[in-house]
Structures are given as structure tokens and as C-alpha cells.
Design a protein around this motif. Structure first.
Motif, PDB file in Angstrom:
ATOM      1  N   SER A 119       4.741   2.635  -1.880  1.00 18.31           N
ATOM      2  CA  SER A 119       3.833   2.319  -0.856  1.00 18.31           C
ATOM      3  C   SER A 119       2.362   2.870  -1.229  1.00 18.31           C
ATOM      4  CB  SER A 119       4.144   3.128   0.474  1.00 18.31           C
ATOM      5  OG  SER A 119       4.445   4.567   0.038  1.00 18.31           O
ATOM      6  N   GLY A 120       1.258   2.588  -0.682  1.00 22.28           N
ATOM      7  CA  GLY A 120       0.106   2.947  -0.852  1.00 22.28           C
ATOM      8  C   GLY A 120      -0.982   2.094  -0.222  1.00 22.28           C
ATOM      9  N   GLU A 121      -2.172   1.794  -0.904  1.00 25.40           N
ATOM     10  CA  GLU A 121      -3.173   0.988  -0.353  1.00 25.40           C
ATOM     11  C   GLU A 121      -4.137   0.384  -1.607  1.00 25.40           C
ATOM     12  OE1 GLU A 121      -5.833   3.065   2.039  1.00 25.40           O
ATOM     13  OE2 GLU A 121      -6.379   4.805   0.751  1.00 25.40           O
ATOM     14  N   GLY A 179       1.279   5.727  -3.297  1.00 29.11           N
ATOM     15  CA  GLY A 179       1.849   7.011  -2.377  1.00 29.11           C
ATOM     16  C   GLY A 179       0.636   7.450  -1.451  1.00 29.11           C
ATOM     17  N   THR A 180       0.593   8.677  -0.846  1.00 26.92           N
ATOM     18  CA  THR A 180      -0.313   9.290   0.360  1.00 26.92           C
ATOM     19  C   THR A 180      -1.042  10.003  -0.182  1.00 26.92           C
ATOM     20  OG1 THR A 180       1.514  10.931   0.989  1.00 26.92           O
ATOM     21  CG2 THR A 180       1.650   8.681   2.085  1.00 26.92           C
ATOM     22  N   HIS A 232      -9.280  -1.246   3.684  1.00 26.88           N
ATOM     23  CA  HIS A 232      -8.317  -0.581   3.255  1.00 26.88           C
ATOM     24  C   HIS A 232      -6.949  -1.421   3.743  1.00 26.88           C
ATOM     25  CE1 HIS A 232     -10.389   3.402   2.334  1.00 26.88           C
ATOM     26  NE2 HIS A 232     -11.301   2.639   3.067  1.00 26.88           N
ATOM     27  N   ARG A 280      -4.144   2.659  -4.750  1.00 29.59           N
ATOM     28  CA  ARG A 280      -3.896   4.070  -4.726  1.00 29.59           C
ATOM     29  C   ARG A 280      -2.223   4.080  -4.659  1.00 29.59           C
ATOM     30  NH1 ARG A 280      -8.481   5.951  -0.751  1.00 29.59           N
ATOM     31  NH2 ARG A 280      -9.920   6.151  -2.146  1.00 29.59           N
ATOM     32  N   GLY A 330      -3.993   9.838  -1.822  1.00 28.83           N
ATOM     33  CA  GLY A 330      -5.503   9.817  -1.987  1.00 28.83           C
ATOM     34  C   GLY A 330      -5.974   9.527  -3.499  1.00 28.83           C
ATOM     35  N   TYR A 381       3.684  -1.389   1.905  1.00 25.91           N
ATOM     36  CA  TYR A 381       4.685  -1.021   1.759  1.00 25.91           C
ATOM     37  C   TYR A 381       5.957  -2.089   1.111  1.00 25.91           C
ATOM     38  CZ  TYR A 381       9.321   0.874   2.840  1.00 25.91           C
ATOM     39  OH  TYR A 381      10.726   1.298   2.606  1.00 25.91           O
ATOM     40  N   GLY A 388      -3.182  -1.451   3.509  1.00 29.67           N
ATOM     41  CA  GLY A 388      -1.894  -0.543   3.008  1.00 29.67           C
ATOM     42  C   GLY A 388      -0.763  -1.396   2.811  1.00 29.67           C
TER      43      GLY A 388
END
Length: 133
Positions: free
Chosen positions: A111-113, A89-90, A126, A87, A92, A130, A128
Motif C-alpha cells: 500500500s502507499g500513494e 507504506g505509511t 494524491h 511512496r 511518507g 492498496y 492512494g
């Protein structure tokens, strides 16, 4: 530089960040960060009894130009017990599915996860990321 954070989430703990661990590596060609159950080989280690995560499950690799990619390494089983998604960005959402044995190039400055989901139960990892330029 690539910065990683990892949280193992199980059952009713969805969204919990207790036990979060971090790792980072400079953007030098050949640099590697690994995620899995094997503490001797991985910088980010999941619970040993979470068998849906391989001994070395994910590998973040820095390429010749300082670009990073994430690889889902094939384990000893022909069919994985997990599902992996990237994923950005933020926002979801479901994210981009990562194929078993496949790779995904992380955009510069993104960034993301990366989410590893147990196909047999409500557990997940998860990671994350960057990617600092």
C-alpha cells in the motif's frame, strides 16, 4: 485486486480529504485504471483546470500474473509540468521518483500513494493504493 483513492489538494488544503474519490479493479490480466482530467477515459478525474495533469496522466495496469504497475503516460508536451513520486507504506518521505513516460511495479500486497505535484504551484493529486493479494 487494486483499490485506489484520490484526493486533489491545493494551496492551504494540504492534508484535506474532502472530495476524495475511489475506484477498484480485480487483478485480472489486462485490467486498467486511469487517472487524469478526461472523465470519458479515466476512473479517477482531477479538476479540469489543473493543466499540470494530462487528460490521461497515470495508468495502473494489471500484468499476466496479477501484478500491478503504475505508468506515467507521456503527454503532448516534451517536458512535463508535474513531478510524480511513488511512496510505499505509511512513512511518507520523498518516495521513489517516477520518470516521465516511465513505470513502477507495485509490490504484491503493498500500500502507499502516488503523488503528482504541480511544478508551477502548491497543488497536487494524491492517489492512494492498496494492492490486495
Amino acid at each position: 485486486m487494486l483499490e485506489l483513492t484520490m484526493a486533489a489538494v491545493g494551496g492551504g488544503d494540504e492534508g484535506a480529504t474532502a472530495g476524495m474519490v475511489m475506484a477498484e479493479a480485480a487483478g485480472a490480466p489486462g485490467a486498467v485504471l486511469r487517472v487524469g482530467r478526461d472523465a470519458a477515459a479515466c476512473r479517477l478525474v482531477t479538476p479540469e483546470d489543473w493543466l499540470f495533469v494530462s487528460r490521461v496522466h497515470l495508468e495502473f495496469r494489471c500484468g499476466p500474473e496479477g501484478e500491478w504497475s503504475v505508468h506515467w503516460l507521456r503527454g503532448s508536451q516534451g517536458d512535463p509540468a508535474a513531478e510524480v513520486r511513488v511512496r510505499l507504506g505509511t512513512g511518507g518521505g520523498p518516495g521513489h521518483p517516477l520518470a516521465y513516460g516511465g513505470a513502477y511495479r507495485l509490490p504484491r500486497g503493498a500500500s502507499g500513494e502516488v503523488v503528482v505535484l504541480d511544478r508551477g504551484g502548491p497543488r497536487g493529486v494524491h492517489v492512494g493504493f492498496y494492492h490486495e493479494v
